[in-house]
Design an enzyme around this catalytic site. Structure first.
Site: not given
Lengths: 141, 417
Positions: A50-52
């Protein structure tokens, strides 16, 4: 308890809270119940990108049922995973593959599972089902 | 166009002035999850004043037409308004001539245009110098041409407080350095870089300079002639204008030397299958129908800034930054990233070991919009060895009262973990 019963239980729990912050307090509380993935398995092999926030997920197959372990570096993400694991763990592969997980929508957390949300949860649900499919195919073989 | 108003006293806006400014932005009245919206994500994009929205509506309802080609009345009117917008932008950054203003879709496209055009002028082994605090938009286009044509990318490091390492810069700029492309204000750290000093040093070295002003134009008075930079780029949507608008300023002689970037209508003089000759500036770089509504809206946004006064905006935001920083520092376990003595009202921080995503989600539920994550500056996160930050970035319409709401929300979150 069937998936539907477990979902109902979670929905009823969340109905006790009117305030968003109280709901999130409960999610944080749930994060402590998550069966954790082995620290040694927190590698790229088990990482859901996931990006974060990062999510690690593993599954085992015992007596015809699937059991998940997981972790995340973000507590809210971890709490939502705990809810998903609570509902899906211990179920037969085909039940997991067919599950709609509408309870997430019912308790107002749908936004966390939309594919564009940068937290890896949408990919995680897919991966849970992929694990289940893998076990199902193995079983048939 | 209304002139800037230097006679306004240098102080934060009064409550009445603030209320007047806020009333120009219809979205600020919105409630989110039943809470009054606190919009602290201005570094990502700013809200738009009503006059910008009206100008777009007016264009489509009264003179929608394609520019630069029709002989008819509406086309002429649209062309006039768009070319007036070019002049508005020229005056806003004090460019010498309107034709030095090229319309693009944003700072990202402006930099890609420069990278693409410069890639045809550099020689193998030439160096391009950027800094460690660049947005990915000022890293990746250069990496792409370096990889393709054998140029080398060099990076000015940053110090712990978020300032550029100027001693390292002096060593990194060599006869091989053909281009320096640096950000004026860091979107993540808020640092205002001493770009005049960098530009002068680069010019002594015959290095052309590109300044990324995406986080600067809405906060600081920009004078490209005084700065003497060769190119200056920014996006429209971060300065109260519409998305999909951007500007590339270039000194006329520099732009004339550059080959065009995109081919198409409007950028040509004559086309035949044997040879095409290109149009004059600025049209050489503006292939295809431009974002007419956006450009009109952008000019209107600049009228808003001029009317409010960029110096007044800067002072108001400086007051908010001081107030915010003091309040944040008082919370145990706060780490602020970017503590330059010269910065804009952007605060990147972490609270204890709470993941920035968790803080962002909970702030959102209290009606507060911030950005969390790496802010398209992953090298900065690597520099500080953190997964990301929570970033509050303020604008002209923010207030001390909103900061109080934010601080209360943080206290509440702090208790939850």
């Amino acid at each position: 308890m069937s998936i539907a019963e477990k979902e109902k239980e979670v929905i009823e729990e969340f109905e006790l809270f009117n305030d968003w912050m109280d709901k999130y307090e409960h999610i944080i509380e749930q994060s402590r119940q998550l069966p954790l993935i082995d620290e040694l398995q927190k590698t790229d092999e088990y990482l859901v990108r996931g990006c974060q926030s990062k999510v690690w997920l593993n599954a085992t197959f015992k007596d015809g049922c699937v059991y998940f372990t997981a972790d995340s570096d973000a507590v809210i993400t971890k709490g939502i995973i705990a809810l998903l694991v609570r509902v899906l763990s211990g179920e037969k592969p085909e039940v997991i593959i067919e599950s709609q997980l509408s309870f997430i929508d019912r308790i107002g957390l749908k936004e966390h599972l939309t594919p564009n949300r940068a937290n890896g949860l949408a990919s995680m649900v897919k991966l849970m089902k992929t694990f289940a499919l893998g076990f199902k195919l193995k079983q048939q073989a | 166009m209304m002139p800037d108003t230097p006679t306004k006293p240098l102080r934060a806006f009064t409550a009445i002035e603030s209320e007047q400014i806020r009333s120009l932005f219809p979205i600020l009245g919105r409630q989110i999850y039943g809470k009054q919206l606190v919009y602290f994500d201005n570094g990502a994009t700013t809200q738009k004043p009503q006059r910008v929205l009206d100008s777009i509506q007016n264009y489509y309802t009264t003179y929608n037409s394609n520019v630069h080609r029709g002989v008819h009345f509406l086309s002429q009117q649209a062309t006039d308004v768009m070319e007036d917008a070019r002049k508005t932008i020229q005056e806003f950054i004090n460019a010498k001539q309107a034709e030095e203003i090229i319309f693009t879709s944003g700072a990202t496209e402006s930099i890609n245009l420069l990278a693409s055009s410069f890639s045809q002028l550099l020689a193998k082994g030439d160096e391009i110098l950027i800094s460690a605090m660049e947005h990915h938009a000022n890293i990746v286009p250069w990496q792409m041409i370096c990889e393709r044509y054998g140029y080398h990318l060099r990076v000015i490091p940053i110090l712990d407080n978020g300032d550029l390492d100027l001693i390292a810069f002096d060593k990194l700029i060599t006869p091989k350095t053909k281009l320096l492309s640096v950000v004026q204000v860091s979107n993540t750290l808020g640092t205002i870089n001493p770009i005049k000093q960098l530009i002068d040093k680069a010019h002594q070295n015959n290095t052309a300079v590109i300044i990324d002003g995406s986080q600067a134009v809405q906060h600081l008075k920009i004078d490209v002639q005084e700065l003497d930079c060769d190119f200056y780029v920014f996006s429209g949507h971060k300065l109260y204008g519409p998305t999909g608008t951007g500007v590339l300023y270039g000194k006329k002689n520099r732009l004339e030397q550059l080959p065009p970037y995109k081919g198409g209508g409007d950028m040509i003089k004559e086309v035949s299958f044997e040879k095409t000759t290109y149009n004059d500036l600025p049209f050489k770089f503006e292939a295809g129908t431009p974002n007419i509504e956006g450009i009109i809206g952008l000019a209107e946004a600049i009228h808003f800034i001029n009317h409010t006064g960029i110096a007044s905006i800067a002072n108001h935001e400086a007051d908010l930054l001081n107030y915010f920083t003091d309040k944040l520092r008082a919370i145990p376990g706060i780490r602020i990233f970017g503590e330059s003595s010269n910065k804009i009202a952007v605060i990147s921080f972490l609270l204890r070991d709470i993941h920035p995503y968790d803080i962002g989600v909970l702030l959102d539920k209290m009606g507060i919009a911030v950005r969390t994550g790496h802010h398209c500056t992953q090298p900065i996160m690597q520099r500080y060895q953190i997964p990301g930050t929570v970033r509050a970035s303020l604008a002209v319409y923010n207030t001390r009262a909103e900061i109080d709401v934010f601080i209360d929300a943080l206290h509440r979150i702090n208790k939850m973990f």
